[in-house]
Design a protein around this motif. Sequence first.
Motif, mmCIF file in Angstrom:
data_model
loop_
_atom_site.group_PDB
_atom_site.id
_atom_site.type_symbol
_atom_site.label_atom_id
_atom_site.label_comp_id
_atom_site.label_asym_id
_atom_site.label_seq_id
_atom_site.Cartn_x
_atom_site.Cartn_y
_atom_site.Cartn_z
ATOM 1 N N ILE A 129 0.882 4.337 13.582
ATOM 2 C CA ILE A 129 0.579 5.221 12.617
ATOM 3 C C ILE A 129 1.420 5.158 11.212
ATOM 4 C CG2 ILE A 129 -0.096 7.454 11.817
ATOM 5 C CD1 ILE A 129 -0.492 8.086 14.841
ATOM 6 N N VAL A 130 0.813 4.762 10.169
ATOM 7 C CA VAL A 130 1.817 4.428 8.816
ATOM 8 C C VAL A 130 1.304 5.770 7.908
ATOM 9 C CG1 VAL A 130 2.243 2.941 6.792
ATOM 10 C CG2 VAL A 130 1.471 2.010 9.367
ATOM 11 N N PRO A 131 2.489 6.034 7.494
ATOM 12 C CA PRO A 131 2.321 7.355 6.410
ATOM 13 C C PRO A 131 1.887 6.736 5.252
ATOM 14 C CG PRO A 131 4.356 7.332 7.287
ATOM 15 C CD PRO A 131 3.870 5.851 7.845
ATOM 16 N N GLN A 132 1.208 7.484 4.222
ATOM 17 C CA GLN A 132 0.563 7.314 3.073
ATOM 18 C C GLN A 132 1.431 6.678 2.226
ATOM 19 O OE1 GLN A 132 -2.927 7.281 2.359
ATOM 20 N NE2 GLN A 132 -2.456 6.459 0.423
ATOM 21 N N SER A 133 2.433 7.047 2.069
ATOM 22 C CA SER A 133 3.825 6.554 1.146
ATOM 23 C C SER A 133 4.534 5.516 1.365
ATOM 24 C CB SER A 133 4.501 7.789 0.993
ATOM 25 O OG SER A 133 5.378 8.191 2.135
ATOM 26 N N GLU A 134 3.974 4.629 2.818
ATOM 27 C CA GLU A 134 4.823 3.524 2.960
ATOM 28 C C GLU A 134 3.848 2.331 3.600
ATOM 29 O OE1 GLU A 134 7.195 4.923 6.487
ATOM 30 O OE2 GLU A 134 8.574 5.881 5.184
ATOM 31 N N LYS A 135 4.401 1.337 3.572
ATOM 32 C CA LYS A 135 3.797 0.170 4.345
ATOM 33 C C LYS A 135 4.892 -0.606 5.467
ATOM 34 C CE LYS A 135 0.491 -1.127 0.834
ATOM 35 N NZ LYS A 135 0.032 -2.461 -0.196
ATOM 36 N N LEU B 42 6.490 4.377 -3.057
ATOM 37 C CA LEU B 42 6.633 5.264 -4.124
ATOM 38 C C LEU B 42 7.347 4.728 -5.285
ATOM 39 C CD1 LEU B 42 7.381 8.582 -1.867
ATOM 40 C CD2 LEU B 42 5.327 8.074 -2.847
ATOM 41 N N GLU B 43 6.875 5.584 -6.538
ATOM 42 C CA GLU B 43 7.672 5.124 -7.559
ATOM 43 C C GLU B 43 9.080 5.379 -7.631
ATOM 44 O OE1 GLU B 43 6.839 5.160 -12.610
ATOM 45 O OE2 GLU B 43 5.543 6.516 -11.010
ATOM 46 N N ARG B 44 10.047 4.069 -8.020
ATOM 47 C CA ARG B 44 11.344 4.703 -7.984
ATOM 48 C C ARG B 44 11.915 4.444 -9.444
ATOM 49 N NH1 ARG B 44 12.955 0.605 -2.924
ATOM 50 N NH2 ARG B 44 11.338 1.083 -1.799
ATOM 51 N N GLN B 45 12.945 5.211 -9.770
ATOM 52 C CA GLN B 45 13.782 5.055 -10.851
ATOM 53 C C GLN B 45 14.949 4.388 -10.606
ATOM 54 O OE1 GLN B 45 14.460 8.904 -12.605
ATOM 55 N NE2 GLN B 45 15.427 7.922 -14.760
ATOM 56 N N LEU B 46 15.528 3.633 -11.458
ATOM 57 C CA LEU B 46 16.786 3.054 -11.639
ATOM 58 C C LEU B 46 17.625 4.043 -12.102
ATOM 59 C CD1 LEU B 46 16.162 -0.853 -12.154
ATOM 60 C CD2 LEU B 46 16.725 0.239 -10.066
ATOM 61 N N LEU C 122 6.341 -13.600 9.621
ATOM 62 C CA LEU C 122 5.672 -12.768 9.135
ATOM 63 C C LEU C 122 4.439 -12.553 9.738
ATOM 64 C CD1 LEU C 122 4.989 -10.469 6.945
ATOM 65 C CD2 LEU C 122 4.481 -12.355 5.416
ATOM 66 N N ARG C 123 3.997 -11.607 10.088
ATOM 67 C CA ARG C 123 2.235 -11.395 10.860
ATOM 68 C C ARG C 123 1.509 -11.006 9.866
ATOM 69 N NH1 ARG C 123 -1.521 -13.671 13.642
ATOM 70 N NH2 ARG C 123 -2.968 -12.066 14.419
ATOM 71 N N SER C 124 1.758 -9.688 9.568
ATOM 72 C CA SER C 124 0.981 -9.074 8.646
ATOM 73 C C SER C 124 1.594 -7.804 7.794
ATOM 74 C CB SER C 124 -0.109 -8.335 9.429
ATOM 75 O OG SER C 124 0.521 -7.451 10.664
ATOM 76 N N VAL C 125 0.819 -6.903 7.022
ATOM 77 C CA VAL C 125 1.779 -5.733 6.457
ATOM 78 C C VAL C 125 0.598 -4.606 6.876
ATOM 79 C CG1 VAL C 125 2.066 -4.576 4.284
ATOM 80 C CG2 VAL C 125 2.574 -7.253 4.651
ATOM 81 N N LEU C 126 0.913 -3.771 7.428
ATOM 82 C CA LEU C 126 0.112 -2.634 7.704
ATOM 83 C C LEU C 126 0.086 -1.509 6.771
ATOM 84 C CD1 LEU C 126 1.320 -2.026 11.597
ATOM 85 C CD2 LEU C 126 -0.327 -3.511 10.507
ATOM 86 N N GLY C 127 -1.313 -1.000 6.307
ATOM 87 C CA GLY C 127 -1.245 0.003 5.327
ATOM 88 C C GLY C 127 -1.233 1.281 6.172
#
Length: 297
Positions: free
Chosen positions: A34-40, A74-78, A49-54
């Motif tokens: 179960i992947v959270p909305q803010s991650e992949k 998520l958007e990041r700031q340097l 590499l097999r796949s990227v889970l949304g």
Amino acid sequence: MPIEEMLSEFLGQNILFLLLAVFIVVCILTGVRIVPQSEKYVVERLGRLRSVLGPGINFIVPFLDRVRHKVSILERQLPSMTQDAITSDNVLLQVETSVFYRIIEPEKTVYRIRDVDGAISTTVAGIVRSEIGRMELDQVQANRANLIDAVRAQVAEQVDDWGIEVTRAEILDVNLDQATREAMLQQLNAERARRAQVTEAEGQKRAVELQSDAELYAAEQDAKARRILADAEAYATQVVAVAIAENGLEAAQYQVALKQVEALQKLGDGNGSQTVVLPANAVDAFTNAFGMLKGRG
């Protein structure tokens, strides 16, 4: 029968079923993600590499597939960065920048670049130096918006291979060294003094122009007045000439004698004691005037 014997007999008869149940539970636990909305999640199978889970529920092959990387989208700031740059007119600047980005293709980010923040910081510093090196100091100050757009576009192009999207790139401040600041302050003061002198000169010029206009207007009005007087005198002369032509010379003599009488009357007007000087023929003027009136009667 003791409890231990019953338990051992039960396990002996159902051990296969118990192992199968445990295996099924383990497969479910390792095969469902179960992947959270803010991650992949980046999934590898036997190191590749097999796949990227949304976001949401995802299924993988137990024991073969493995979630190797959990990447935040998520958007990041340097952190704000300050770097030195030299303009085309050889002025040293200290430029403070800030970049906002987010990862949109985690499979590129985790396999193509190790330190994302460091790589973006280095890229931004190089682009800022390159862009400012093409501009003069006045252009940097006046065209900051264009400079920001150019930096954002070039940074976005450079980091595209890393699966990163640059959302914003800002130039927070542009600082000058002390010597340049003092030189610019002197130049600003000189420019203000020049503008003050120009304004004063323009004011004097305008005053002279207005004075000239006033004198010209006065001359025009004086000329108009003289022309009106000349017209009046010409008209009076014409009237006298007509009267002489109609009534003879005696009418003109009568007018002259009448004028002499009026002049003597003006000499006699006035307050207080005063001395009136009469010409020798003043009495003759009165005699002539009364004589002409008598002759007319």
